[in-house]
Design an enzyme around this catalytic site. Structure first.
Site, PDB file in Angstrom:
ATOM      1  N   ARG A 172       0.763  -1.135  -0.122  1.00  0.00           N
ATOM      2  CA  ARG A 172      -0.029   0.191   0.055  1.00  0.00           C
ATOM      3  C   ARG A 172       0.793   1.463   0.129  1.00  0.00           C
ATOM      4  NH1 ARG A 172      -0.685   1.080   5.708  1.00  0.00           N
ATOM      5  NH2 ARG A 172       0.416  -0.576   6.839  1.00  0.00           N
ATOM      6  N   TYR A 177      10.545   8.208  15.592  1.00  0.00           N
ATOM      7  CA  TYR A 177      10.494   8.241  14.402  1.00  0.00           C
ATOM      8  C   TYR A 177      11.484   9.123  13.721  1.00  0.00           C
ATOM      9  CZ  TYR A 177       8.681   8.601   9.394  1.00  0.00           C
ATOM     10  OH  TYR A 177       8.320   8.609   8.013  1.00  0.00           O
ATOM     11  N   ASP A 209       9.052  -9.702   5.095  1.00  0.00           N
ATOM     12  CA  ASP A 209       8.922  -8.672   6.161  1.00  0.00           C
ATOM     13  C   ASP A 209      10.438  -8.334   6.626  1.00  0.00           C
ATOM     14  OD1 ASP A 209       8.859  -7.868   8.877  1.00  0.00           O
ATOM     15  OD2 ASP A 209       7.394  -9.196   9.099  1.00  0.00           O
ATOM     16  N   VAL A 210      10.840  -7.032   6.468  1.00  0.00           N
ATOM     17  CA  VAL A 210      11.961  -6.497   6.711  1.00  0.00           C
ATOM     18  C   VAL A 210      12.371  -6.500   8.063  1.00  0.00           C
ATOM     19  CG1 VAL A 210      11.794  -4.834   4.716  1.00  0.00           C
ATOM     20  CG2 VAL A 210      11.482  -3.957   7.360  1.00  0.00           C
TER      21      VAL A 210
HETATM   22  N1  LIG Z   1       3.264   9.241   3.876  1.00  0.00           N
HETATM   23  C1  LIG Z   1       4.180  10.382   4.293  1.00  0.00           C
HETATM   24  O1  LIG Z   1       3.813  11.738   4.251  1.00  0.00           O
HETATM   25  C2  LIG Z   1       5.553  10.057   4.435  1.00  0.00           C
HETATM   26  C3  LIG Z   1       6.486  11.277   4.720  1.00  0.00           C
HETATM   27  C4  LIG Z   1       7.745  10.855   4.866  1.00  0.00           C
HETATM   28  C5  LIG Z   1       8.214   9.656   4.895  1.00  0.00           C
HETATM   29  N2  LIG Z   1       7.627   8.466   4.416  1.00  0.00           N
HETATM   30  C6  LIG Z   1       8.214   7.245   4.409  1.00  0.00           C
HETATM   31  O2  LIG Z   1       7.650   6.685   3.162  1.00  0.00           O
HETATM   32  C7  LIG Z   1       7.770   5.304   3.387  1.00  0.00           C
HETATM   33  C8  LIG Z   1       6.488   4.657   2.524  1.00  0.00           C
HETATM   34  O3  LIG Z   1       5.432   5.249   3.395  1.00  0.00           O
HETATM   35  P1  LIG Z   1       3.899   5.108   3.303  1.00  0.00           P
HETATM   36  O4  LIG Z   1       3.430   6.552   3.327  1.00  0.00           O
HETATM   37  O5  LIG Z   1       3.676   4.508   1.946  1.00  0.00           O
HETATM   38  O6  LIG Z   1       3.506   4.406   4.520  1.00  0.00           O
HETATM   39  P2  LIG Z   1       2.184   3.386   4.623  1.00  0.00           P
HETATM   40  O7  LIG Z   1       1.026   4.036   3.755  1.00  0.00           O
HETATM   41  O8  LIG Z   1       1.924   3.366   6.094  1.00  0.00           O
HETATM   42  O9  LIG Z   1       2.523   2.016   4.205  1.00  0.00           O
HETATM   43  C9  LIG Z   1       3.699   1.562   4.941  1.00  0.00           C
HETATM   44  C10 LIG Z   1       4.183   0.290   4.290  1.00  0.00           C
HETATM   45  O10 LIG Z   1       5.453  -0.315   4.905  1.00  0.00           O
HETATM   46  C11 LIG Z   1       4.901  -1.778   5.099  1.00  0.00           C
HETATM   47  N3  LIG Z   1       5.882  -2.163   6.245  1.00  0.00           N
HETATM   48  C12 LIG Z   1       5.477  -1.866   7.590  1.00  0.00           C
HETATM   49  N4  LIG Z   1       6.380  -2.594   8.298  1.00  0.00           N
HETATM   50  C13 LIG Z   1       7.053  -3.650   7.301  1.00  0.00           C
HETATM   51  C14 LIG Z   1       7.761  -4.904   7.713  1.00  0.00           C
HETATM   52  N5  LIG Z   1       8.145  -4.808   8.981  1.00  0.00           N
HETATM   53  N6  LIG Z   1       8.218  -5.297   6.659  1.00  0.00           N
HETATM   54  C15 LIG Z   1       7.877  -4.949   5.348  1.00  0.00           C
HETATM   55  N7  LIG Z   1       6.890  -4.049   5.086  1.00  0.00           N
HETATM   56  C16 LIG Z   1       6.518  -3.605   6.374  1.00  0.00           C
HETATM   57  C17 LIG Z   1       3.483  -1.959   5.182  1.00  0.00           C
HETATM   58  O11 LIG Z   1       2.996  -3.107   4.804  1.00  0.00           O
HETATM   59  P3  LIG Z   1       1.749  -3.818   5.495  1.00  0.00           P
HETATM   60  O12 LIG Z   1       0.628  -3.460   4.491  1.00  0.00           O
HETATM   61  O13 LIG Z   1       2.009  -5.227   5.817  1.00  0.00           O
HETATM   62  O14 LIG Z   1       1.537  -3.197   6.887  1.00  0.00           O
HETATM   63  C18 LIG Z   1       3.123  -0.864   4.122  1.00  0.00           C
HETATM   64  O15 LIG Z   1       3.083  -1.454   2.933  1.00  0.00           O
HETATM   65  C19 LIG Z   1       8.130   4.996   4.673  1.00  0.00           C
HETATM   66  O16 LIG Z   1       9.570   4.653   4.743  1.00  0.00           O
HETATM   67  C20 LIG Z   1       7.590   6.259   5.306  1.00  0.00           C
HETATM   68  O17 LIG Z   1       8.594   6.659   6.787  1.00  0.00           O
HETATM   69  C21 LIG Z   1       6.196   8.752   4.359  1.00  0.00           C
END
Ligand SMILES: NC(=O)c1ccc[n+]([C@@H]2O[C@H](COP(=O)([O-])OP(=O)(O)OC[C@H]3O[C@@H](n4cnc5c(N)ncnc54)[C@H](OP(=O)(O)O)[C@@H]3O)[C@@H](O)[C@H]2O)c1
Length: 240
Positions: A11, A161, A58-59
């Site tokens: 996702r 975080y 799973d990381v």
């Molecule tokens: N969205 C923002 O505004 C934002 C801003 C700055 C940085 N980021 C960074 O961008 C990246 C992606 O964020 P996002 O917004 O896409 O987050 P998100 O919508 O919460 O999705 C998180 C993703 O990480 C996966 N995940 C969590 N724990 C995991 C594990 N142990 N092993 C493998 N996969 C795992 C989840 O898988 P499941 O579906 O299985 O839970 C999901 O696919 C992250 O590193 C986040 O810190 C995001």
């Protein structure tokens, strides 16, 4: 055909990376914690003529990382994208500034955040460095956050975080130096912007399409010479 391996592809930004690279004709290895629960990704894969495959990854589980590295040991990976990440227990999107406040820290949760956000990308890079080194593009990208910028922190809070993203920035800087010298690999930290995903919440600045389109442009233009910086999705640079 160029190849990309993406973690957290179920996702959010990971899924959007899969969508865009697949639409551009790339071969996509999509890593997800649960293949069964990744319905949208499965749907995407069925429309991609076999170019998108789903892999249990799973990381936090290093055996699953090593198993995938062995399973695709014959493949070259042009771009490795560490997108999997977490802010920890609770929800920044719902709680806003009340999330991650000083006092009563849950250190078991701190450890989990660091296992996923810091150790995860490090382990992925070590497991897949030879796959990337034998590719033509040779790039390793980790999604970081502006919240990991020490210089930009003027409001405090969000301890676990922020600490994890500052730490992974340091990891990516060292990796950029070491892997450029050893293999000609360009490694970097990349901030996606504040994006409307489950993590970013509905009030965030931009949508996933805008963020990922911008990040793909930055990735396209990445070289060993301009790697190892704190890049932002729009091509600007952030202070450490
Ligand atoms: N969205 C923002 O505004 C934002 C801003 C700055 C940085 N980021 C960074 O961008 C990246 C992606 O964020 P996002 O917004 O896409 O987050 P998100 O919508 O919460 O999705 C998180 C993703 O990480 C996966 N995940 C969590 N724990 C995991 C594990 N142990 N092993 C493998 N996969 C795992 C989840 O898988 P499941 O579906 O299985 O839970 C999901 O696919 C992250 O590193 C986040 O810190 C995001």
């Amino acid at each position: 055909m160029p190849t990309v391996l993406i973690t957290g592809a179920s996702r959010g930004l990971g899924l959007e990376f899969v969508r865009q690279y697949a639409a551009d004709g790339w071969r996509v290895f999509a890593g997800v914690r649960s293949v069964q629960r990744a319905a949208e990704l499965q749907q995407l894969a069925t429309q991609a003529d076999g170019r998108v495959t789903l892999h249990a990854l799973d990381v936090e589980d290093h055996a699953s990382i090593d198993a995938l590295a062995r399973e695709i040991s014959a493949e070259a990976i042009d771009v490795l994208i560490n997108s999997a990440g977490t802010m920890g227990a609770g929800s920044f999107a719902l709680q806003g500034r009340a999330f991650g406040k000083f006092g009563n820290s849950d250190f078991a949760d701190w450890e989990r955040v660091h296992r996923i956000n810091v150790i995860g990308p490090m382990k992925m890079a070590e497991a897949f460095v030879s796959h990337v080194a034998r590719s033509s593009q040779k790039k390793i990208i980790t999604l970081t956050s502006i919240l990991g910028s020490v210089g930009k922190n003027s409001i405090g809070g969000l301890y676990a975080y922020r600490a994890s993203k500052a730490a992974v920035n340091a990891v990516m800087r060292s990796m950029a130096i070491d892997l450029a010298a050893a293999h000609g690999i360009a490694a970097t930290a990349l901030h996606p912007g504040w994006v409307r995903t489950d993590m970013g919440g509905p009030r965030a600045d931009i949508d996933a399409v805008t963020s990922v389109s911008g990040m793909r442009r930055v990735i396209d233009e990445l070289t060993p010479e301009n790697a190892g910086r704190f890049w932002m999705y729009d091509g600007s640079k952030l202070p450490w």
